[in-house]
Design a protein around this motif. Structure first.
Motif, mmCIF file in Angstrom:
data_model
loop_
_atom_site.group_PDB
_atom_site.id
_atom_site.type_symbol
_atom_site.label_atom_id
_atom_site.label_comp_id
_atom_site.label_asym_id
_atom_site.label_seq_id
_atom_site.Cartn_x
_atom_site.Cartn_y
_atom_site.Cartn_z
ATOM 1 N N HIS A 59 17.651 2.699 35.801
ATOM 2 C CA HIS A 59 18.461 3.378 36.660
ATOM 3 C C HIS A 59 18.386 2.785 38.060
ATOM 4 N N ARG A 60 19.279 3.114 38.929
ATOM 5 C CA ARG A 60 19.544 1.995 40.722
ATOM 6 C C ARG A 60 18.621 2.597 41.556
ATOM 7 N N ASN A 61 17.748 4.142 41.632
ATOM 8 C CA ASN A 61 17.108 3.961 42.831
ATOM 9 C C ASN A 61 15.206 4.060 41.552
ATOM 10 N N LEU A 62 15.555 2.780 41.270
ATOM 11 C CA LEU A 62 13.886 2.319 40.574
ATOM 12 C C LEU A 62 14.309 1.038 40.996
ATOM 13 N N ARG A 63 12.960 -0.186 41.648
ATOM 14 C CA ARG A 63 12.768 -1.335 42.036
ATOM 15 C C ARG A 63 11.662 -1.413 40.957
ATOM 16 N N GLN A 64 12.042 -2.946 40.734
ATOM 17 C CA GLN A 64 10.466 -3.609 39.763
ATOM 18 C C GLN A 64 9.275 -3.352 40.765
ATOM 19 N N GLY A 65 7.868 -2.820 39.905
ATOM 20 C CA GLY A 65 6.966 -1.350 40.477
ATOM 21 C C GLY A 65 5.646 -3.327 41.141
ATOM 22 N N VAL A 297 10.169 3.702 42.851
ATOM 23 C CA VAL A 297 10.834 5.047 43.453
ATOM 24 C C VAL A 297 11.608 4.334 44.605
ATOM 25 N N LEU A 298 12.672 4.392 44.882
ATOM 26 C CA LEU A 298 13.229 3.122 46.445
ATOM 27 C C LEU A 298 13.648 4.290 47.408
ATOM 28 N N GLU A 299 14.591 5.797 46.820
ATOM 29 C CA GLU A 299 14.781 6.518 47.135
ATOM 30 C C GLU A 299 15.225 7.791 46.700
ATOM 31 N N ASP A 300 15.080 9.068 47.323
ATOM 32 C CA ASP A 300 13.962 10.291 46.396
ATOM 33 C C ASP A 300 15.098 10.433 45.276
ATOM 34 N N PHE A 301 14.959 11.231 44.215
ATOM 35 C CA PHE A 301 16.351 11.534 43.451
ATOM 36 C C PHE A 301 15.447 12.370 42.585
ATOM 37 N N THR A 302 16.176 13.056 42.125
ATOM 38 C CA THR A 302 15.601 14.351 40.482
ATOM 39 C C THR A 302 15.830 13.395 39.319
ATOM 40 N N PHE A 303 15.182 13.501 38.344
ATOM 41 C CA PHE A 303 15.396 12.795 36.976
ATOM 42 C C PHE A 303 14.810 14.090 36.370
ATOM 43 N N GLN A 304 15.499 15.188 35.227
ATOM 44 C CA GLN A 304 15.404 15.959 34.342
ATOM 45 C C GLN A 304 14.225 16.821 34.890
ATOM 46 N N LEU A 306 12.165 16.802 38.037
ATOM 47 C CA LEU A 306 11.463 16.191 38.017
ATOM 48 C C LEU A 306 11.763 15.358 39.342
ATOM 49 N N ASP A 307 11.345 15.667 40.720
ATOM 50 C CA ASP A 307 11.648 15.474 41.543
ATOM 51 C C ASP A 307 10.386 14.284 41.693
ATOM 52 N N LEU A 308 11.291 12.876 42.247
ATOM 53 C CA LEU A 308 10.801 11.496 42.440
ATOM 54 C C LEU A 308 10.543 10.587 43.169
ATOM 55 N N LEU A 309 9.803 10.874 44.233
ATOM 56 C CA LEU A 309 9.753 11.073 46.000
ATOM 57 C C LEU A 309 9.885 8.882 46.475
ATOM 58 N N ALA A 310 10.388 8.511 47.214
ATOM 59 C CA ALA A 310 10.457 7.439 47.454
ATOM 60 C C ALA A 310 8.908 6.460 47.578
ATOM 61 N N GLY A 311 8.512 5.784 46.912
ATOM 62 C CA GLY A 311 7.367 5.216 46.434
ATOM 63 C C GLY A 311 6.333 5.469 45.441
ATOM 64 N N THR A 312 7.088 6.486 44.626
ATOM 65 C CA THR A 312 6.592 6.855 44.078
ATOM 66 C C THR A 312 6.098 5.664 42.836
ATOM 67 N N THR A 313 5.013 5.330 41.886
ATOM 68 C CA THR A 313 5.236 4.275 40.916
ATOM 69 C C THR A 313 5.414 5.022 39.338
ATOM 70 N N ILE A 314 5.778 4.579 38.215
ATOM 71 C CA ILE A 314 6.094 5.240 37.441
ATOM 72 C C ILE A 314 5.613 4.241 36.439
ATOM 73 N N HIS A 315 5.446 4.611 35.511
ATOM 74 C CA HIS A 315 5.019 3.083 34.210
ATOM 75 C C HIS A 315 5.488 4.081 32.926
ATOM 76 N N LEU A 316 6.706 3.124 32.466
ATOM 77 C CA LEU A 316 7.309 3.281 31.363
ATOM 78 C C LEU A 316 6.724 2.689 30.378
ATOM 79 N N TYR A 317 6.235 3.890 29.354
ATOM 80 C CA TYR A 317 5.227 2.803 28.106
ATOM 81 C C TYR A 317 5.869 2.615 27.127
#
Length: 403
Positions: A59-65, A297-304, A306-317
């Motif tokens: 996803h373009r709105n996510l960067r390495q965390g 999360v680089l920029e706020d976006f909604t995925f399925q 779920l609202d994902l706000l800039a700065g939020t950490t996501i772990h992909l299991y």
């Protein structure tokens, strides 16, 4: 929408990953995967299903965390902080693309494939060194020297100095733990020692290029990108030493754990050594050393929804995705061609050294399957916590040694 309001639905499971007893491969996590494609954790969101992990990795709105890890532990300056920030893994955009274009050719199959016979001979040599013929401590007697000597071969270091790679890499890996700040004097000493190794090899290849991995790296140049500087080279080489050693030797340990539970597949690998590469993929699908891949999360976006706000950490299991019943059956079968696993990450930050890891692990597992029959885990094993990056610390195994 706030993070709290995004978590409001009662259907969303919560995972307490800070609990020392938490296991990322537990029934708790797999049950959560059946209830929802994501869960909440004290570290942010955990993504549990294959399709969603695959989409979010790219996803373009996510960067390495993981770039902010030192700062989160109070380390904001000094040699280690500078080195950590230099990683291609922690670069984005034009900087990342430039480094990747320059480094990619050195990691190509054209450069790495000719080393396969040396990897196989090394594995055979280590198995010959098993003194008792019925058991060994797999990490110290095989996985550690194998991974370290593979790196020595690639970097042109004397193979008999592999204990230096083991010692300094193990010390540098303390940076991945929560005691990083207290361990910083030891960490920076190890970094300095590995820098000295890298500088010597770079100077040698600048003066006398060879047809090898390091020469390909040191002489990489593109009209639009110039060439790698000596500082970029040594930063990359030390990153390779840490990443290549730590993940490879632990992934080999996890492979032995997996095959000890599926001896029919171990026997099949002995009978059909051409399945070595498929064996690596299947092990990494169900039992990866990298249990999660981190994104920010680089920029706020909604995925399925779920609202994902800039700065939020996501772990992909990765393990939960690799065993998701929506995408895979529940078998472990090295003859089946599967969808790609996420043990090497994905997207722009897909592991640069994946071909190296695939090659050396394939040669090792093929040789081990041929020589060690009836493998089993013996008492006395110890393990890293089952989260983040994991694997055995000590792994005694029993076997019957064959010709």
């Amino acid at each position: 929408m706030s993070l709290e309001s995004a978590l409001a639905p009662d259907a969303v499971p919560a995972l307490n990953v800070t609990d020392p007893s938490f296991s990322i491969t537990s029934t708790e996590v797999h049950d959560a995967r059946e209830r929802s494609w994501y869960a909440t954790t004290p570290y942010g969101f955990a993504v549990l299903r294959y399709d969603e992990v695959g989409h979010l990795l790219k996803h373009r709105n996510l960067r390495q965390g993981s770039g902010a890890w030192p700062a989160l532990n109070g380390v904001t300056e000094g040699p280690f902080a500078r080195w950590w920030a230099s990683w291609i893994l922690h670069k984005e955009g034009a900087d990342h693309n430039r480094l990747r274009r320059l480094m990619n050719p050195a990691f190509s199959s054209k450069v790495i494939a000719p080393l396969a016979p040396r990897f196989q001979n090394l594995a055979a040599e280590l198995v010959e060194g098993f003194q008792h013929g019925e058991s060994c401590e797999f990490l110290s007697e095989f996985a550690e020297p194998y991974a370290a000597r593979v790196l020595a071969i690639m970097l042109g270091l004397p193979e008999d100095e592999y204990p230096v790679i083991v010692r300094e890499s193990n010390t540098l890996a303390l940076a991945l733990g929560v005691s990083m700040r207290n361990d910083m004097p030891k960490i920076e000493s190890a970094l300095s020692n590995l820098y000295a190794y890298a500088d010597a090899v770079i100077a040698d290849r600048r003066a006398q290029p060879r047809a090898d991995f390091v020469s390909a790296l040191t002489n990489a140049t593109l009209p639009e990108d110039g060439r790698l500087s000596d500082i970029e080279l040594r930063d990359a080489m030390v990153m390779l030493i840490l990443g290549g050693y730590d993940t490879t030797h632990r992934q080999l340990g996890l492979a032995m754990q997996t095959f000890s539970r599926h001896l029919d597949q171990w026997d099949l690998l002995r009978e059909r050594p051409e399945l070595g590469s498929r064996a690596v993929e299947e092990v990494m699908r169900v039992n990866p050393t990298v249990r999660w891949v981190t994104r920010e999360v680089l920029e706020d976006f909604t995925f399925q929804g779920l609202d994902l706000l800039a700065g939020t950490t996501i772990h992909l299991y990765t393990e939960a995705a690799g065993t998701d019943p929506r995408s895979f059956d529940n078998s472990f079968d090295i003859t089946v061609e599967r969808q790609p696993h996420f043990g090497f990450g994905g997207g722009a930050h897909h592991c640069l050294g994946h071909f190296v890891a695939r090659s050396d692990m394939s040669e090792a597992l093929t040789l081990l399957a041929r020589r060690l029959r009836g493998i089993r885990i013996l008492p006395g094993q110890s393990w890293l916590p089952d989260s983040g990056n994991t694997g055995p610390v000590r792994l005694p195994i029993g076997f019957t040694l064959s010709d």
